[in-house]
Design a protein around this motif. Structure first.
Motif, PDB file in Angstrom:
ATOM      1  N   SER A 110      29.143 -39.447  -2.728  1.00  0.00           N
ATOM      2  CA  SER A 110      29.632 -38.288  -1.998  1.00  0.00           C
ATOM      3  C   SER A 110      29.060 -37.052  -2.668  1.00  0.00           C
ATOM      4  CB  SER A 110      31.158 -38.260  -2.046  1.00  0.00           C
ATOM      5  OG  SER A 110      31.654 -37.115  -1.392  1.00  0.00           O
ATOM      6  N   ILE A 111      28.547 -36.135  -1.880  1.00  0.00           N
ATOM      7  CA  ILE A 111      28.042 -34.873  -2.411  1.00  0.00           C
ATOM      8  C   ILE A 111      29.120 -33.833  -2.143  1.00  0.00           C
ATOM      9  CG2 ILE A 111      26.237 -33.121  -2.284  1.00  0.00           C
ATOM     10  CD1 ILE A 111      24.429 -35.394  -1.105  1.00  0.00           C
ATOM     11  N   GLU A 112      29.612 -33.202  -3.200  1.00  0.00           N
ATOM     12  CA  GLU A 112      30.705 -32.239  -3.079  1.00  0.00           C
ATOM     13  C   GLU A 112      30.311 -30.894  -3.675  1.00  0.00           C
ATOM     14  OE1 GLU A 112      33.301 -32.970  -1.416  1.00  0.00           O
ATOM     15  OE2 GLU A 112      33.549 -35.131  -1.558  1.00  0.00           O
ATOM     16  N   SER A 113      30.862 -29.851  -3.093  1.00  0.00           N
ATOM     17  CA  SER A 113      30.797 -28.534  -3.723  1.00  0.00           C
ATOM     18  C   SER A 113      31.635 -28.607  -4.992  1.00  0.00           C
ATOM     19  CB  SER A 113      31.368 -27.479  -2.781  1.00  0.00           C
ATOM     20  OG  SER A 113      31.635 -26.286  -3.488  1.00  0.00           O
ATOM     21  N   ARG A 114      31.165 -28.011  -6.065  1.00  0.00           N
ATOM     22  CA  ARG A 114      31.954 -28.005  -7.299  1.00  0.00           C
ATOM     23  C   ARG A 114      33.286 -27.285  -7.111  1.00  0.00           C
ATOM     24  NH1 ARG A 114      29.556 -30.059 -11.775  1.00  0.00           N
ATOM     25  NH2 ARG A 114      27.298 -30.347 -11.649  1.00  0.00           N
ATOM     26  N   GLU A 115      33.397 -26.476  -6.058  1.00  0.00           N
ATOM     27  CA  GLU A 115      34.641 -25.770  -5.762  1.00  0.00           C
ATOM     28  C   GLU A 115      35.676 -26.675  -5.089  1.00  0.00           C
ATOM     29  OE1 GLU A 115      33.821 -22.316  -3.413  1.00  0.00           O
ATOM     30  OE2 GLU A 115      32.170 -21.710  -4.716  1.00  0.00           O
ATOM     31  N   ASP A 153      20.834 -32.961  -8.545  1.00  0.00           N
ATOM     32  CA  ASP A 153      19.505 -32.414  -8.834  1.00  0.00           C
ATOM     33  C   ASP A 153      19.264 -31.102  -8.107  1.00  0.00           C
ATOM     34  OD1 ASP A 153      19.019 -34.601 -10.414  1.00  0.00           O
ATOM     35  OD2 ASP A 153      17.849 -35.672  -8.907  1.00  0.00           O
ATOM     36  N   ASP A 154      18.794 -30.124  -8.828  1.00  0.00           N
ATOM     37  CA  ASP A 154      18.302 -28.853  -8.285  1.00  0.00           C
ATOM     38  C   ASP A 154      19.358 -27.972  -7.633  1.00  0.00           C
ATOM     39  OD1 ASP A 154      15.696 -29.574  -9.101  1.00  0.00           O
ATOM     40  OD2 ASP A 154      15.377 -30.638  -7.214  1.00  0.00           O
ATOM     41  N   ASP A 155      20.646 -28.294  -7.749  1.00  0.00           N
ATOM     42  CA  ASP A 155      21.667 -27.406  -7.180  1.00  0.00           C
ATOM     43  C   ASP A 155      22.920 -27.466  -8.048  1.00  0.00           C
ATOM     44  OD1 ASP A 155      23.498 -25.930  -5.730  1.00  0.00           O
ATOM     45  OD2 ASP A 155      22.817 -26.706  -3.798  1.00  0.00           O
ATOM     46  N   PRO A 156      23.086 -26.480  -8.921  1.00  0.00           N
ATOM     47  CA  PRO A 156      24.240 -26.497  -9.828  1.00  0.00           C
ATOM     48  C   PRO A 156      25.570 -26.258  -9.126  1.00  0.00           C
ATOM     49  CG  PRO A 156      23.004 -24.465 -10.086  1.00  0.00           C
ATOM     50  CD  PRO A 156      22.208 -25.342  -9.151  1.00  0.00           C
ATOM     51  N   THR A 157      25.577 -25.886  -7.841  1.00  0.00           N
ATOM     52  CA  THR A 157      26.840 -25.679  -7.122  1.00  0.00           C
ATOM     53  C   THR A 157      27.400 -26.979  -6.560  1.00  0.00           C
ATOM     54  OG1 THR A 157      25.824 -25.246  -4.953  1.00  0.00           O
ATOM     55  CG2 THR A 157      26.060 -23.354  -6.456  1.00  0.00           C
ATOM     56  N   LEU A 158      26.621 -28.057  -6.641  1.00  0.00           N
ATOM     57  CA  LEU A 158      27.031 -29.352  -6.083  1.00  0.00           C
ATOM     58  C   LEU A 158      27.213 -30.381  -7.187  1.00  0.00           C
ATOM     59  CD1 LEU A 158      24.556 -29.570  -3.064  1.00  0.00           C
ATOM     60  CD2 LEU A 158      26.919 -28.732  -3.058  1.00  0.00           C
ATOM     61  N   VAL A 159      28.000 -31.393  -6.892  1.00  0.00           N
ATOM     62  CA  VAL A 159      28.181 -32.527  -7.789  1.00  0.00           C
ATOM     63  C   VAL A 159      28.051 -33.807  -6.951  1.00  0.00           C
ATOM     64  CG1 VAL A 159      30.699 -32.517  -7.569  1.00  0.00           C
ATOM     65  CG2 VAL A 159      29.662 -33.547  -9.576  1.00  0.00           C
ATOM     66  N   LEU A 160      27.426 -34.818  -7.530  1.00  0.00           N
ATOM     67  CA  LEU A 160      27.293 -36.124  -6.884  1.00  0.00           C
ATOM     68  C   LEU A 160      28.340 -37.038  -7.494  1.00  0.00           C
ATOM     69  CD1 LEU A 160      25.579 -38.049  -5.046  1.00  0.00           C
ATOM     70  CD2 LEU A 160      24.343 -38.655  -7.117  1.00  0.00           C
ATOM     71  N   LEU A 161      29.139 -37.650  -6.643  1.00  0.00           N
ATOM     72  CA  LEU A 161      30.119 -38.628  -7.113  1.00  0.00           C
ATOM     73  C   LEU A 161      29.682 -39.998  -6.615  1.00  0.00           C
ATOM     74  CD1 LEU A 161      32.094 -35.860  -6.396  1.00  0.00           C
ATOM     75  CD2 LEU A 161      33.304 -37.311  -8.038  1.00  0.00           C
ATOM     76  N   ARG A 162      29.643 -40.975  -7.518  1.00  0.00           N
ATOM     77  CA  ARG A 162      29.147 -42.308  -7.155  1.00  0.00           C
ATOM     78  C   ARG A 162      30.119 -43.369  -7.645  1.00  0.00           C
ATOM     79  NH1 ARG A 162      23.883 -42.904  -9.605  1.00  0.00           N
ATOM     80  NH2 ARG A 162      23.101 -41.912  -7.733  1.00  0.00           N
ATOM     81  N   ARG A 163      30.332 -44.350  -6.780  1.00  0.00           N
ATOM     82  CA  ARG A 163      31.150 -45.510  -7.148  1.00  0.00           C
ATOM     83  C   ARG A 163      30.320 -46.756  -6.909  1.00  0.00           C
ATOM     84  NH1 ARG A 163      37.062 -47.206  -4.704  1.00  0.00           N
ATOM     85  NH2 ARG A 163      37.012 -49.355  -5.434  1.00  0.00           N
ATOM     86  N   GLU A 164      30.177 -47.543  -7.955  1.00  0.00           N
ATOM     87  CA  GLU A 164      29.512 -48.839  -7.838  1.00  0.00           C
ATOM     88  C   GLU A 164      30.540 -49.812  -7.271  1.00  0.00           C
ATOM     89  OE1 GLU A 164      26.273 -49.008  -8.443  1.00  0.00           O
ATOM     90  OE2 GLU A 164      26.250 -46.969  -9.233  1.00  0.00           O
ATOM     91  N   LEU A 165      30.123 -50.631  -6.307  1.00  0.00           N
ATOM     92  CA  LEU A 165      31.025 -51.568  -5.654  1.00  0.00           C
ATOM     93  C   LEU A 165      30.745 -52.980  -6.137  1.00  0.00           C
ATOM     94  CD1 LEU A 165      30.841 -50.130  -2.048  1.00  0.00           C
ATOM     95  CD2 LEU A 165      32.617 -49.741  -3.739  1.00  0.00           C
ATOM     96  N   THR A 166      31.810 -53.742  -6.256  1.00  0.00           N
ATOM     97  CA  THR A 166      31.692 -55.154  -6.620  1.00  0.00           C
ATOM     98  C   THR A 166      32.658 -55.938  -5.756  1.00  0.00           C
ATOM     99  OG1 THR A 166      33.413 -55.066  -8.293  1.00  0.00           O
ATOM    100  CG2 THR A 166      31.166 -54.571  -9.031  1.00  0.00           C
TER     101      THR A 166
END
Length: 179
Positions: free
Chosen positions: A134-139, A158-171
């Motif tokens: 999920s790509i989220e605004s840091r706000e 990458d290349d946008d400090p206003t965003l954060v990438l959230l990742r969940r590995e699935l099993t």
């Protein structure tokens, strides 16, 4: 990905019950009406832009069924009010998915976001998708907190400090635990 197994009745931790099904092209009008009940801030967080209204082209994207790598989910209350709109889009080999979720503002804080995201994670696991992002605004602190509570890991985008990438590995264990 097949969309035939998206229908489900869910209950939140607060006891709120709702039904989830996949979107169809006939849902354009109801999805358009749904977005009139979303705050401007949530609209900005969902589309990562300052749009004031959802365009017809976006509505078509949220209700289309012709792309095998995109599933759009709709959540309805028992009285048929559209509560949430969510999307899972995968890469061409269905190994990595991106999720986006919007909740109607007058139905927040009832556990719907949690249950919808858990439902999408179970769906992804059944389809052997290895990770969800999920790509989220840091706000967007509430979304980031929810996703972290659900086992997503926050990474710099990458290349946008206003965003954060959230990742969940699935099993396979994730699918059993999230039921």
């Amino acid at each position: 990905m097949e969309v035939h197994d998206t229908d489900d009745d869910l209950t939140t931790r607060t006891g709120f019950r709702f039904h989830v099904r996949h979107a169809t092209p006939q849902d354009d009008a109801i999805v358009a009406e749904f977005f009139t009940h979303v705050t401007p801030e949530d609209l900005r967080f969902r589309f990562l832009s300052g749009m004031k209204a959802v365009s017809h082209e976006r509505l078509v994207e949220m209700t289309r069924v012709d792309d095998p790598h995109v599933v759009n989910f709709l959540a309805f209350s028992p009285n048929e009010t559209l509560l949430a709109v969510a999307m899972l889009a995968t890469d061409k080999v269905d190994q990595r998915g991106e999720v986006a979720l919007t909740i109607r503002s007058d139905f927040k804080h009832q556990g719907i976001s949690w249950e919808m995201l858990a439902h999408i994670c179970r769906y992804a696991e059944r389809h052997k998708i290895k990770s969800i992002e999920s790509i989220e605004s840091r706000e967007n602190h509430s979304a980031i907190e929810l996703e972290r509570d659900m086992g997503f890991r926050a990474l710099d985008y990458d290349d946008d400090p206003t965003l954060v990438l959230l990742r969940r590995e699935l099993t396979v264990a994730d699918a059993a635990q999230s039921r």
